[in-house]
Write a protein that holds these residues in place. Structure first.
Motif, PDB file in Angstrom:
ATOM      1  N   MET A  65       0.841  -1.191   0.000  1.00 42.04           N
ATOM      2  CA  MET A  65       0.000   0.000   0.000  1.00 42.04           C
ATOM      3  C   MET A  65       0.874   1.238   0.000  1.00 42.04           C
ATOM      4  N   HIS A  66       0.307   2.307  -0.494  1.00 37.13           N
ATOM      5  CA  HIS A  66       1.045   3.553  -0.645  1.00 37.13           C
ATOM      6  C   HIS A  66       0.259   4.662   0.017  1.00 37.13           C
ATOM      7  N   ILE A  67       0.973   5.581   0.595  1.00 36.50           N
ATOM      8  CA  ILE A  67       0.337   6.714   1.246  1.00 36.50           C
ATOM      9  C   ILE A  67       0.717   7.957   0.469  1.00 36.50           C
ATOM     10  N   ASN A  68      -0.299   8.650  -0.014  1.00 37.80           N
ATOM     11  CA  ASN A  68      -0.040   9.783  -0.889  1.00 37.80           C
ATOM     12  C   ASN A  68      -0.128  11.114  -0.155  1.00 37.80           C
ATOM     13  N   GLU A  69       0.115  11.084   1.129  1.00 44.24           N
ATOM     14  CA  GLU A  69       0.146  12.320   1.890  1.00 44.24           C
ATOM     15  C   GLU A  69       1.460  12.351   2.659  1.00 44.24           C
ATOM     16  N   GLN A  70       1.799  13.508   3.135  1.00 44.98           N
ATOM     17  CA  GLN A  70       2.984  13.593   3.978  1.00 44.98           C
ATOM     18  C   GLN A  70       2.583  13.131   5.371  1.00 44.98           C
ATOM     19  N   VAL A  71       2.894  11.875   5.678  1.00 53.39           N
ATOM     20  CA  VAL A  71       2.507  11.284   6.946  1.00 53.39           C
ATOM     21  C   VAL A  71       3.739  10.701   7.593  1.00 53.39           C
ATOM     22  N   GLU A  72       3.964  11.040   8.813  1.00 56.80           N
ATOM     23  CA  GLU A  72       5.072  10.463   9.546  1.00 56.80           C
ATOM     24  C   GLU A  72       4.534   9.188  10.172  1.00 56.80           C
ATOM     25  N   TYR A  73       4.810   8.070   9.540  1.00 57.53           N
ATOM     26  CA  TYR A  73       4.175   6.810   9.922  1.00 57.53           C
ATOM     27  C   TYR A  73       5.180   5.850  10.508  1.00 57.53           C
ATOM     28  N   LEU A  74       4.805   5.231  11.590  1.00 58.77           N
ATOM     29  CA  LEU A  74       5.664   4.260  12.237  1.00 58.77           C
ATOM     30  C   LEU A  74       5.509   2.924  11.555  1.00 58.77           C
ATOM     31  N   ARG A 115       4.262  11.815  17.425  1.00 61.49           N
ATOM     32  CA  ARG A 115       4.447  11.306  16.069  1.00 61.49           C
ATOM     33  C   ARG A 115       3.074  11.124  15.441  1.00 61.49           C
ATOM     34  N   THR A 116       2.896  11.637  14.262  1.00 58.96           N
ATOM     35  CA  THR A 116       1.590  11.522  13.615  1.00 58.96           C
ATOM     36  C   THR A 116       1.491  10.192  12.871  1.00 58.96           C
ATOM     37  N   TYR A 117       0.382   9.544  13.050  1.00 57.18           N
ATOM     38  CA  TYR A 117       0.117   8.293  12.363  1.00 57.18           C
ATOM     39  C   TYR A 117      -0.811   8.500  11.171  1.00 57.18           C
ATOM     40  N   PHE A 118      -1.517   9.603  11.177  1.00 58.74           N
ATOM     41  CA  PHE A 118      -2.540   9.822  10.158  1.00 58.74           C
ATOM     42  C   PHE A 118      -2.418  11.232   9.579  1.00 58.74           C
ATOM     43  N   SER A 119      -2.898  11.384   8.374  1.00 55.53           N
ATOM     44  CA  SER A 119      -2.932  12.694   7.735  1.00 55.53           C
ATOM     45  C   SER A 119      -4.030  13.547   8.340  1.00 55.53           C
ATOM     46  N   PRO A 120      -3.847  14.848   8.378  1.00 54.25           N
ATOM     47  CA  PRO A 120      -4.942  15.721   8.827  1.00 54.25           C
ATOM     48  C   PRO A 120      -6.136  15.598   7.885  1.00 54.25           C
ATOM     49  N   HIS A 121      -7.315  15.660   8.426  1.00 55.29           N
ATOM     50  CA  HIS A 121      -8.511  15.621   7.591  1.00 55.29           C
ATOM     51  C   HIS A 121      -8.696  16.948   6.874  1.00 55.29           C
ATOM     52  N   TRP A 122      -9.178  16.858   5.662  1.00 52.58           N
ATOM     53  CA  TRP A 122      -9.481  18.070   4.918  1.00 52.58           C
ATOM     54  C   TRP A 122     -10.635  18.811   5.583  1.00 52.58           C
ATOM     55  N   SER A 123     -10.681  20.109   5.363  1.00 49.91           N
ATOM     56  CA  SER A 123     -11.818  20.885   5.844  1.00 49.91           C
ATOM     57  C   SER A 123     -13.050  20.541   5.011  1.00 49.91           C
ATOM     58  N   MET A 124     -14.225  20.782   5.575  1.00 53.15           N
ATOM     59  CA  MET A 124     -15.460  20.460   4.863  1.00 53.15           C
ATOM     60  C   MET A 124     -15.615  21.313   3.599  1.00 53.15           C
ATOM     61  N   ASP A 125     -15.127  22.547   3.652  1.00 61.37           N
ATOM     62  CA  ASP A 125     -15.190  23.388   2.453  1.00 61.37           C
ATOM     63  C   ASP A 125     -14.350  22.787   1.334  1.00 61.37           C
ATOM     64  N   ALA A 126     -13.156  22.330   1.686  1.00 58.91           N
ATOM     65  CA  ALA A 126     -12.284  21.721   0.679  1.00 58.91           C
ATOM     66  C   ALA A 126     -12.894  20.433   0.140  1.00 58.91           C
ATOM     67  N   VAL A 127     -13.533  19.674   1.020  1.00 61.79           N
ATOM     68  CA  VAL A 127     -14.157  18.415   0.597  1.00 61.79           C
ATOM     69  C   VAL A 127     -15.306  18.690  -0.365  1.00 61.79           C
ATOM     70  N   GLU A 128     -16.142  19.639  -0.024  1.00 61.03           N
ATOM     71  CA  GLU A 128     -17.290  19.951  -0.885  1.00 61.03           C
ATOM     72  C   GLU A 128     -16.837  20.407  -2.268  1.00 61.03           C
ATOM     73  N   LYS A 129     -15.823  21.251  -2.305  1.00 60.88           N
ATOM     74  CA  LYS A 129     -15.323  21.720  -3.599  1.00 60.88           C
ATOM     75  C   LYS A 129     -14.724  20.570  -4.404  1.00 60.88           C
ATOM     76  N   ALA A 130     -13.991  19.684  -3.713  1.00 62.91           N
ATOM     77  CA  ALA A 130     -13.371  18.550  -4.406  1.00 62.91           C
ATOM     78  C   ALA A 130     -14.425  17.578  -4.927  1.00 62.91           C
ATOM     79  N   ILE A 131     -15.494  17.391  -4.161  1.00 67.13           N
ATOM     80  CA  ILE A 131     -16.577  16.507  -4.610  1.00 67.13           C
ATOM     81  C   ILE A 131     -17.262  17.095  -5.833  1.00 67.13           C
ATOM     82  N   GLU A 132     -17.511  18.392  -5.819  1.00 67.46           N
ATOM     83  CA  GLU A 132     -18.147  19.053  -6.955  1.00 67.46           C
ATOM     84  C   GLU A 132     -17.304  18.925  -8.221  1.00 67.46           C
ATOM     85  N   LYS A 133     -15.989  18.971  -8.057  1.00 69.90           N
ATOM     86  CA  LYS A 133     -15.102  18.852  -9.215  1.00 69.90           C
ATOM     87  C   LYS A 133     -14.891  17.408  -9.648  1.00 69.90           C
TER      88      LYS A 133
END
Length: 1130
Positions: free
Chosen positions: A102-111, A163-181
């Motif tokens: 599996m591949h992670i396409n975000e900047q995630v500091e993963y253990l 240490r971060t295991y997960f990427s930050p969640h997108w904001s709802m505004d960003a999600v809505e715009k991305a869904i529309e596109k």
């Protein structure tokens, strides 16, 4: 043309591929130039990790260390090693499947933990050691619900660091715009119950699920969440094991889902290898589609027991998983009877999506079809809607993992002794394997639990507790939860039943005084005004047929012969809408509960007993209000005329199904013993009742034949009922079958429901509450056909009627092998989808999607059970609005009629011939609108919400019943300790076999890979398995294996032939648990090693209860074997 399109599609989804390849090359060069200077243990030490993985069910434990940390400063290209199935903890009937890279396409500091450690952390175990955690974690974006908490425990994090295991969640505004596109898709999130690392997202309109592979890319999503998922570039899609298969059933989103190439299994039923269904379905949580799990289920025999859903492979019949999902509904969990759909997504989607979204889905679908050897993968970027599952967690505490935060220095702890205790936490292990392990602060535990934990009472681990998730931050590998209350000891029945009700959000509260105040006081009689305004049918011989224990009687029947030779059949349904008025406290209470919940010894009614068992119930000898449908029928079963309206009736007799069956079986003219039957009230006598029952039975035979001739389908699965002692404790179980008296009632209830649906849909085409049953999943249906062909059985699948006819022919052919026929029916059930309520306006101009597949009718609804189903009350109100509009229109037209000799058609809306011109005229529209307003008929939008909620509550009610049946079966086996039975092999592979145990009507798996003292030989070409005893392969290490060997007795109950009776007293084992006639069943003899197994082979098995105090209750299975070797060395 196609190649050009594929090229453009590849460009769309591979816009990041070039950068990704560059970064991969850069990473490879850096790896080649890197000289490792520390061992894995040193890395683990440096990162503050100290893990000891252990098997949950007593398998030997061994220490593991964390793998080296992988991190990259690049935005993309972080690779995590492929997951190894053998490294995951395994309990009796659960296996974890190996995963692809599996591949992670975000900047995630993963253990980079080893996969066995990752799964061990999430599945827990009584032998697991505690691990280090810091004190403070940064809050997550988008999902923080507990803002007051500034610190939560985090798993596997280095000392004094975050240490971060997960990427930050997108904001709802960003999600809505991305869904529309069309860059991001909204989809429900499902988890594989056998492997928490593997999850799926179902995009509406896509013919294949999106694989969400691994915890980092799942990004804190929980089963049932509605998430925003971003699709990976094509180059990152996983390769599908087996031949290319494309899915053309795009009309329904039940789709092909494939196992990855790491899991090498043999497909013995179909050509494709290793395909799996992401639909975590359990056939035992669903009633027979032939009964449509709705029509007369209050009269039907309890459905067969349920068991935890299993991940299903094509080599297990390719359809042995059976999670139906109606179009537009979220996945519904069936583990331990748990239901958790997202409310909004239970609605049928309206066709108003933006073109960009539609185009994106179409392009993604075409791209997936163009590369059938690859499976789409993606990652969760945000949680749009939190699952209700998060608030209804049931599990066990793990006091051995009760630890203090290590981020507090010793110096500080000496200064403030309370500091460590304030940060102390305890692990919570959910009973549902789809949910991650959680952590709870000890100081937030209820006082009674905290006291036991502080005192070191390890018995707290055996108790079931209720919890809810508070938060899951980026820096924590586990979500933070808090305990709500304790149910009791997990090995006892009542705490298990209470936890099932909690998980399914069943209302246990008493009815509110405001609701009770809406009902009249006793004694109550039918008001004189109602008698004058209704048709009086008290002169008819009306009676009821119900289960002997029924207290809520809401349907009655009558029959009379007309002078022209036809019959007038009366179907009389309790007029509950008279008592439950819209927008009242009682109506709100009924809508909240939505349905009555039936358990083995308990009923949780939708309406107060005063109404459901007294003034609203059609009890014999008293006047009651009803809504009646009178159908004039000829001898061919054709309805030639009908009348629908409000009535006053009096039931003459309350018959049970057993009484009705005895009447059906009684020869004409035989002596009648009145004391053997219930009392007959009024002017009628027992012979009148008997004559009516026999006449109705003859007509029901005609109706049933006509219905199946018209294309109906029925699938009758085995059903188990439990026998209870005087204390309510189950002591036996037996198979039961529906009798002719059940079918008699069913035929007339189906006819009434169909009639009501036709009337309300024609009058209110945009706001009628109907029930639909979609066409089956065609891929599964074709797999079923291939299975039948392979075993010499003919199956035609072009229509429901052809399927039924084919199954009837198969039944005749398999008369000598009833177990195989049960398997065939079980397999056929897998392709069927779930029936659901919907608002007719949501499928406007899509009449082909409104029909009921198994009943083969264009329109269907629920009308006959208003005392226990809220949708029936809504349908009653709509039907009464049509009746009132018809009367109003008739009076208006007669008043305007110039030629008095020409009579206006009186039943223009409710009659057989619908007057469309009258309904569409100005006067007709005004009459229908006024009646709808008076009876509070909901608009389409509100009705869609009502339908969605009723779907949720109906499924929850059924899951409660099935899960309770499972608990009772588990309790029986627990008392028995061991039950011997024969089983049929459904599927084979190198690691496990799938079997069908006809004695309990359940399916299970037996895993035999990596077992001490057992040699496994798998011959893929012939689909043959050979199991042999061996003392030489005790711990032979295998490349790619976990090197965790399980004990021999986990797979086989071994007995010696010369001492068989001493090893297992068959007379004690057989006789307490029944199937049809237990004592007459032949003795189960053990098999001998070496054991050769093929598809549909019969193997002896030993069943036993597992779980309870240390996990969810389930039924374990082992091979029942014998060997001349007195004692196996393992």
């Amino acid at each position: 043309m196609r190649s050009a399109f594929e090229g453009s599609m590849s460009k769309r989804f591979d816009y990041e591929e070039k950068d990704t390849k560059k970064k991969r090359r850069s990473n490879r060069r850096s790896k080649q130039n890197h000289v490792p200077s520390t061992t894995a243990s040193e890395v683990s030490k440096n990162n503050g990790l100290s893990l000891e993985c252990s098997e949950k069910n007593g398998t030997p434990t061994h220490n593991t260390t964390a793998a080296a940390l992988r991190s990259s400063t690049n935005q993309e290209g972080v690779d995590v090693t492929s997951l190894d199935e053998q490294g995951l903890s395994r309990s009796s009937d659960v296996a974890f499947v190996s995963m692809p890279q599996m591949h992670i396409n975000e900047q995630v500091e993963y253990l980079g933990l080893q996969d066995s450690e990752v799964m061990q952390m999430h599945r827990g175990g009584t032998g697991s050691k505690s691990f280090s955690e810091p004190t403070v974690c940064r809050g997550s974006s988008g999902t923080n619900t507990n803002k007051k908490k500034e610190s939560v425990p985090c798993g596997q994090i280095g000392h004094y660091g975050q240490r971060t295991y997960f990427s930050p969640h997108w904001s709802m505004d960003a999600v809505e715009k991305a869904i529309e596109k069309g860059d991001v898709f909204k989809a429900p999130f499902y988890v594989n119950a056998h492997n928490r690392l593997e999850a799926y997202c179902r995009i509406d309109g896509m013919a294949m699920d999106i694989l969400i592979n691994g915890f980092p890319v799942q990004n804190r999503a929980v089963e049932g969440d509605i998430v925003a998922v971003k699709i990976d570039p094509l180059s990152m899609w996983t390769k599908i094991k087996g031949p290319s298969v494309t899915c053309k059933n795009t009309a329904q989103p039940e789709v092909c889902n494939f196992i990855t190439e790491d899991d090498k299994v043999a497909d013995n039923f179909c050509n494709g290898k290793g395909k799996l269904d992401a639909e975590h379905e359990s056939p035992h949580y669903r009633s027979s589609p032939g009964q449509n799990e709705e029509d007369v289920d209050h009269k039907s025999i309890p459905s067969r027991i349920s068991h935890s859903p299993e991940k299903r492979y094509d080599y297990e019949n390719n359809g042995l998983s059976n999670n139906f999902k109606p179009h537009g509904m979220t996945r519904l969990d069936t583990v331990d009877g748990l239901l958790c759909p997202a409310f909004d997504s239970l609605k049928i989607s309206c066709c108003n999506e933006k073109s960009a979204v539609t185009n994106a889905v179409e392009e993604l679908s075409l791209l997936a079809n163009s590369f059938p050897s690859k499976r789409p993968t993606g990652r969760v970027v945000a949680i749009i809607e939190r699952s209700a599952r998060r608030d209804r967690i049931v599990g066990h505490l793990n006091s051995k993992n009760c630890s203090a935060s290590t981020a507090i220095s010793k110096k500080d702890s000496r200064k403030n002794k309370n500091m460590v205790s304030e940060q102390e936490y305890i692990q919570l292990i959910p009973t549902d394997p789809k949910l991650p392990n959680m952590t709870c602060f000890v100081n937030e535990l209820p006082k009674c639990i905290k006291k036991r934990v502080k005192s070191g009472d390890v018995t707290i681990d055996m108790d079931l507790v209720a919890a809810q998730i508070d938060d899951w931050v980026e820096e924590s590998f586990f979500p933070k939860a808090h305990i709500l209350h304790i149910f009791g000891r997990g090995s006892e029945v009542q705490p298990q039943l209470d936890s099932i009700l909690f998980q399914n959000a069943i209302c246990l509260a008493e009815f509110a005084p405001e609701a009770l105040s809406c009902l009249p006081c006793l004694p109550w009689d039918v008001p004189l005004m109602e008698i004058k305004s209704r048709i009086d049918l008290r002169n008819l011989c009306i009676f009821t047929i119900d289960p002997s224990t029924a207290t809520d009687v809401d349907d009655a029947l009558s029959i009379e012969k007309l002078p022209n030779g036809n019959y007038r059949v009366g179907i009389h349904i309790a007029d509950v809408s008279y008592h439950v008025l819209p927008d009242t406290a009682l109506d709100s209470e009924a809508q909240l509960r939505s349905t009555s919940v039936y358990m083995l010894q308990r009923k949780l009614p939708m309406l107060p007993p005063l109404l459901s068992e007294n003034i609203g119930s059609l009890n014999p000898g008293v006047d009651r209000l009803a809504v009646s449908i009178l159908l004039d029928m000829n001898h061919a079963g054709k309805v030639v005329d009908r009348w629908v309206g409000r009535s006053v009736i009096q039931s003459s007799c309350k018959l049970s199904y057993e009484h009705a069956q005895e009447i059906i079986n009684r020869a004409t003219g035989s002596n009648i013993v009145a004391k053997d039957y219930p009392k007959v009230y009024g002017r009628f006598e027992l012979p009148d009742i008997i004559t009516s029952v026999k006449s109705l039975y003859e007509i029901s035979i005609v109706l049933k034949h006509k219905r199946f001739t018209d294309g109906a389908l029925r699938l009758d699965n085995p059903k188990i009922v439990f026998l209870l002692d005087e204390y309510g404790i189950p002591y036996d179980s037996v198979f039961s079958e529906q009798k002719e008296s059940n079918f008699l009632v069913e035929e007339f209830m189906l006819l009434a429901n169909t009639t009501a649906a036709e009337i309300i849909f024609r009058a209110y085409p945009d706001c009628a509450l109907l029930r639909r049953h979609p066409e089956p999943n065609m891929r599964k249906l074709r797999d079923f056909m291939a299975f039948c062909q392979k075993h010499g059985l003919t199956l035609k699948i072009s229509s429901s009627g052809q399927i039924h006819c084919s199954l009837e022919q198969i039944r005749e052919k398999l008369k000598g092998d009833p177990v195989l026929y049960d398997i065939v029916i079980s397999y056929a059930t897998r392709s069927m989808q779930l029936a659901s309520y919907f608002c007719s306006g949501d499928l406007k101009d899509k009449d082909h999607e409104c029909g009921h597949y198994s009943l083969a009718v264009p329109f269907y609804t629920h009308f006959t059970s208003p005392l226990r189903r809220y949708p029936d009350i809504v349908v009653h109100r709509t039907l009464l609005a049509v009746i009132e509009a018809e009367e109003s229109y008739f009076k208006h037209q007669n008043a305007l009629q110039v030629n008095k000799d020409v009579e206006v058609h009186k039943r223009c809306f409710t009659g057989i011939n619908f007057d469309k011109n009258a309904a569409e005229s100005m006067e007709g529209r005004e009459a229908l609108s006024a009646a709808a307003l008076k009876h509070r008929i909901p608009c389409a939008e509100v009705l869609a919400d009502v339908a969605a909620y009723c779907n949720q509550r109906k499924l929850a009610s059924r899951y409660v019943k099935d899960a309770c049946d499972k608990v009772y079966m588990w309790f029986l086996l627990k008392k028995k300790e061991v039950l011997l039975s024969e089983a049929r092999v459904l599927g084979l592979g190198p690691k496990f076999m799938s079997i069908y145990i006809q004695r309990l009507a359940i399916e299970r798996r037996i895993y035999y890979d990596e077992v001490e003292g057992l040699t496994v030989e798998w011959f893929e070409k012939t689909s043959t398995l050979v199991l042999s005893l061996s003392a030489t392969n005790r711990r032979a290490f295998r490349r790619g294996g976990s090197n965790k060997w399980r004990a021999f007795d986990e797979v086989s109950l071994l007995t010696c032939p010369y001492n068989l009776e001493a090893a297992m007293d068959e007379s004690i084992i057989d006789g307490e648990l029944g199937s049809r006639s237990v004592n007459s069943e032949p003795k189960v003899n053990p098999a001998f090693f070496p054991l050769t197994v093929r598809i549909l082979s019969t193997v002896p098995v030993a069943l036993h209860a597992i779980g309870g105090d240390d996990g969810h209750p389930d039924i374990g299975v082992r091979l029942y074997m014998s060997s001349y070797i007195g004692e196996v060395d393992h």
